[in-house]
Scaffold this active site. Sequence first.
Site, PDB file in Angstrom:
ATOM      1  N   HIS A 134       0.833  -1.217   0.000  1.00  0.00           N
ATOM      2  CA  HIS A 134       0.000   0.000   0.000  1.00  0.00           C
ATOM      3  C   HIS A 134       0.865   1.263   0.000  1.00  0.00           C
ATOM      4  CE1 HIS A 134      -3.291  -2.745   1.262  1.00  0.00           C
ATOM      5  NE2 HIS A 134      -2.334  -3.288   1.992  1.00  0.00           N
ATOM      6  N   SER A 180      14.369  21.745 -16.254  1.00  0.00           N
ATOM      7  CA  SER A 180      13.137  22.482 -16.507  1.00  0.00           C
ATOM      8  C   SER A 180      13.493  23.787 -17.206  1.00  0.00           C
ATOM      9  CB  SER A 180      12.443  22.773 -15.175  1.00  0.00           C
ATOM     10  OG  SER A 180      11.592  23.891 -15.299  1.00  0.00           O
ATOM     11  N   LYS A 212      15.676  22.134 -11.077  1.00  0.00           N
ATOM     12  CA  LYS A 212      15.059  20.830 -11.342  1.00  0.00           C
ATOM     13  C   LYS A 212      15.943  19.854 -12.089  1.00  0.00           C
ATOM     14  CE  LYS A 212      10.760  20.312 -11.519  1.00  0.00           C
ATOM     15  NZ  LYS A 212       9.938  19.351 -10.831  1.00  0.00           N
ATOM     16  N   GLU A 237       9.442   8.720 -17.016  1.00  0.00           N
ATOM     17  CA  GLU A 237       8.065   9.195 -17.212  1.00  0.00           C
ATOM     18  C   GLU A 237       7.566   8.878 -18.617  1.00  0.00           C
ATOM     19  OE1 GLU A 237       7.367  13.159 -14.720  1.00  0.00           O
ATOM     20  OE2 GLU A 237       9.275  13.146 -15.750  1.00  0.00           O
TER      21      GLU A 237
END
Length: 461
Positions: free
Chosen positions: A155, A276, A282, A289
């Site tokens: 979980h 970024s 970043k 992704e």
Amino acid sequence: MKLWGGRFTRTTDRLVEDFHSSISFDQRLYRQDIAGSIAHARMLAAVGLITPAEGEAIIKGLEEIRTDIEAGRVTFDVGAEDIHMNIEKLLTERIGEAGKKLHTARSRNDQVALDLRLYLKEEIPEVKRLLAGLQKVLVDLAAEHLHTIMPGYTHLQKAQPVTLAHHLLAYFEMFYRDQERLDGCLARVDVMPLGAGALAGTTLPIDREMVARELGFKEISANSLDAVADRDFVVEFLAAASLIMMHLSRLAEEIILWSSEEFGFIELDDAYSTGSSMMPQKKNPDVAELVRGKTGRVYGHLMGMLAVLKGLPLAYNKDLQEDKEALFDALDTVKGCLMVFTPMLATARFRVERMREEAARGFAAATDVAEYLVRKGLPFREAHAVVGSLVLHCLEQGKSFEDLTLAEWQSFSPYFSEDIFSRIKVEACVQGRDLPGGPAPAAVAKALERARKILAGIYSI
Ligand code: ARG
């Protein structure tokens, strides 16, 4: 004039010509189409349907066309619809009359089924090779991190400590099942459909076994209607590809989580991360992704193909032309993802101290404490309750198991003695799980040996 123009009096509408033409995407099959035609021509000559000289002229012509396509000297003609008719047209333009005999006892329906099967016979081993490359990285990393302790989750809540090696080898198992699925798919691809003709074979005395031998197929198709209508093998490949992508996507998701500041378990190499355009601080896990995102598109091709096939009457229907873009895109996607994922993982740096720290935080040893009591003779359900109240006590007092005194332990159960202190160390929790398939370094070392043997088998195919 079309190759099939005999019974027509008016020309195809320009829009229809563009609409039904597949040459823009099926030109990818030129090598398989030519190989199939060469085998077919050899067979036609062997059974006497064409002369040896005609056979030689056809083969020479086809080989030259292949050279010219590879050298970029051929412009395909949308009017000739697909790769099959483009090549036949080129051949006839080049060698004349003999070229017109190539399509004897053959239809584009069995031809396209053959080409697709030949294509997958080459591509599936390539996917397997790329997959094995990723499995090799998993095995190497597991060997390096046999003793690296990390939190195991259920979980997405910390559950029990495991070793990083064990976690990585879980993915090895998933990809191993993918390898087996690809083998199964390949076995069903390895069937030679030529001779099925349009749907019902031919009256001419062809030798199907010879063509199968020439092209290296294991067997010939058993039913001509099925041979031209079947795309199960495309669906099977798309399903296998979908599962590979799903497994990649789950690992990608973990890498994304692990590279966040909140987890801090992994740092991706600069070469496999991006920045970024607005936020200078970043460093993003874009590769992972994108792999996760592209998984959806492969699933889409699987669903699309199943929908195309549903409700198609036997035998060939033009709907089947929709198989190729789905298959090609799925192949490109899965290969592209594997190619970049493998070095991304190989160059990542695992922050082992941070993983261990997180594994020790919280109550990851709770089950071990309950099992400690079980060893002392307490029924598990009672032990579970004792440890539950211990955790509650710790939460109320703002303590961890490590902070408890022996007196505190014993106030919950007389079974606790001095040895409880060594049992709650994460190292002990992991080492204690020394069962087949478990996370203890000794158990994982055996799993690693198994994985290496499997890999050696895959590499030697
Ligand atoms: N381009 C077609 C396909 O991809 C080849 C077979 C066409 N057959 C036909 N009878 N129109 O499926």
